[in-house]
Write an enzyme that holds these catalytic residues in place. Structure first.
Site, PDB file in Angstrom:
ATOM      1  CD  GLU A   1      38.684  47.454  46.184  1.00  0.00           C
ATOM      2  OE1 GLU A   1      39.143  46.343  46.493  1.00  0.00           O
ATOM      3  OE2 GLU A   1      37.788  47.614  45.338  1.00  0.00           O
TER       4      GLU A   1
ATOM      5  CG  ASP B   1      45.068  45.102  30.908  1.00  0.00           C
ATOM      6  OD1 ASP B   1      46.195  45.347  30.431  1.00  0.00           O
ATOM      7  OD2 ASP B   1      44.842  44.115  31.642  1.00  0.00           O
TER       8      ASP B   1
ATOM      9  CG  ASP C   1      49.131  41.086  28.520  1.00  0.00           C
ATOM     10  OD1 ASP C   1      49.941  40.432  27.843  1.00  0.00           O
ATOM     11  OD2 ASP C   1      49.191  41.156  29.765  1.00  0.00           O
TER      12      ASP C   1
END
Length: 502
Positions: free
Chosen positions: A120, A189, A191
């Protein structure tokens, strides 16, 4: 972005288990697989099968442009300059080689390209009226198909998802609910906004070289754990383009993990250090300390002293206001030594590093231990500490260091195969910076402020007249692109070929 994004007039198809088909809402799109926002900054979601065409010819690249005009709308990224980047610099072939994992066109039916053609992709498109359209479940047969769609649509953001049971672009031809994620790289991830409770130099989306050290430490800690504790070999870190980093773990074993397995790996690195409500921040640490946490502490404690305590870092013990707050937040059982240190530091100035020696020596003395060399503390003495107070004091030093320096990962991104993550090498729409790879061993020297921007790359292309070079070799991307090939892509391809031969 307009305050009230337009709603696209389209009847939504049934929602499969793999995610949202069509959402008409003024709120961020929600990924039905994960229950979380499917993307950072999207307002309108639709499904566009035209963009999911498999294969197709390569659109001719636009002519080399004149130097980029200055934006009059305050935008960092324009569609025109994005078109130049996608047609001349985005490494479609490398992405195809990477995400095919060893298979090649023409290798026969047994070695078709499910890893790529069943993958995808999603695009965030900005219209002329500055509305954003989010296109999910795009899929492509090969690099040419991906290139054609990207160059034609010029998305301001590209996300990459899982490998599904069939090409996601064909999902309307299959029964509802039959599209299932089968594999996906294990991703992390991290941040800087998650460090706002401890960083003092910046907050929110702002970053500087002081707080970027948190990202360097996170890459080191997570990278060591993945390689040493789990045995993964094919790890690649990428700058997110703004305020964080992403890790892609591409070993076959990592790609095959179930959601439960991914969650277990992510939880292995998780510490509850984000709460600002507790007074002492004492983590629930085991004794003896888990080897992974001991390794992290041994690496982080010198960084904590050098970069968190002084004014040149986060200034935890740099001013009276801050060290007073620090002493007042010590465990209740240490209130006596904390008051003594308060009086001592008010009478005699000392460096933040010396203050750290003082306070840890005071806690050691309270526990009946000998303080560290160089500390001027009272001799160890017996006390009436209860079991709970003793456990809290025993863990206090490690807890304090880890609270101010240990990685803070977004577990939701890691634990689900269906979760999307920003594509490597794309452009961050808010900064114009490239999501560049970070080379092996470069965590502590990588400088996000030096990452090339889209405008700079176009200027470099304009300035170079050497037709014998690839376009990317004419720009400041050449160093990190070469390292990506040599340190990550080639070893990954070599192992994939060896596996196929076996």
């Amino acid at each position: 972005m307009p305050e009230n994004p337009a709603v696209i007039d389209q009847v939504p198809a049934p929602v499969p288990s793999g995610g949202v088909d069509c959402i008409h809402t003024e709120f961020p799109a929600v990924d039905a697989t994960t229950g979380t926002d499917a993307t950072e900054e999207n307002d309108t979601v639709t499904d566009d099968t035209a963009c999911a065409e498999a294969g197709g010819g390569i659109a001719p690249p636009p002519p080399t442009p004149a130097p980029a005009p200055k934006s009059t709308s305050g935008k960092v990224v324009s569609r025109e300059i994005l078109g130049v980047y996608y047609s001349r610099l985005y490494p479609f072939e490398w992405m195809h080689e990477w995400m095919s994992y060893g298979a090649a066109p023409g290798a026969g039916a047994a070695a078709a390209l499910p890893a790529f053609s069943h993958r995808e992709w999603s695009f965030t498109i900005e219209t002329d009226s500055r509305e954003e359209i989010y296109l999910r479940f795009q899929s492509f047969k090969d690099a040419a198909g991906l290139r054609e769609a990207v160059v034609r649509r010029r998305p301001i953001k590209i996300d990459v998802g899982a490998v599904y049971s069939f090409p996601p672009g064909d999902k309307k031809a299959h029964p509802s609910g039959s599209l299932r994620p089968l594999s996906r790289e294990l991703v992390f991830d991290i941040d800087l906004t998650d460090y706002d409770v401890v960083r003092t130099c910046c907050s929110g989306a702002d970053i500087c070289r002081k707080c970027w050290r948190y990202m360097a430490w996170a890459m080191e800690i997570i990278g060591r754990g993945l390689s040493q504790d789990f045995g993964f070999r094919h790890l690649q870190w990428f700058y997110s383009g703004r305020r964080g980093v992403h890790c892609w773990v591409c070993d076959a074993e990592a790609r095959a993990l179930t959601d439960e397995g991914r969650s277990a790996v992510a939880q292995y690195f998780l510490l509850d250090v984000c709460s600002d409500k507790k007074k002492t921040f004492a983590l629930e640490l085991t004794a003896p300390l888990h080897p992974a946490l001991q390794r992290a502490y041994d690496y982080l404690e010198p960084k904590f002293v050098k970069f968190v305590l002084p004014e040149s870092g986060q200034g935890l013990l740099a001013t009276k206001k801050r060290w007073m707050k620090f002493l007042l937040e010590m465990p209740d059982a240490a209130s006596g030594p904390a008051n003594d240190l308060m009086k001592k530091w008010e009478k005699r100035d000392s460096t933040p590093a010396e203050k750290w020696v003082d306070v840890t020596a005071a806690v050691d003395a309270l526990l009946g231990k000998k303080g560290p060399r160089g500390a001027k503390s009272k001799a160890p003495r017996k006390n009436n500490l209860g079991p709970a107070d003793r456990r809290e004091l025993e863990a206090w030093k490690v807890s304090t260091v880890l609270k101010h320096s240990y990685p803070r990962i977004d577990v939701a991104v890691s634990k689900s195969r269906g979760h999307l993550l920003k594509s490597p090498f794309c452009i961050h729409p808010k900064t114009g910076r490239v999501c560049v790879p970070i080379g092996e061993g470069e965590a502590e020297v990588f400088d996000p402020m030096e990452v090339p921007t889209l405008n700079k790359l176009v200027e470099e292309l304009d300035a170079c007249c050497d037709e014998g070079k690839e376009d990317w070799e004419k720009t400041s991307l050449r160093s990190c692109y070469r390292k990506f090939q040599e340190e990550f892509l080639r070893p990954l391809k070599a192992e994939a070929k060896g596996t196929m031969a076996d």
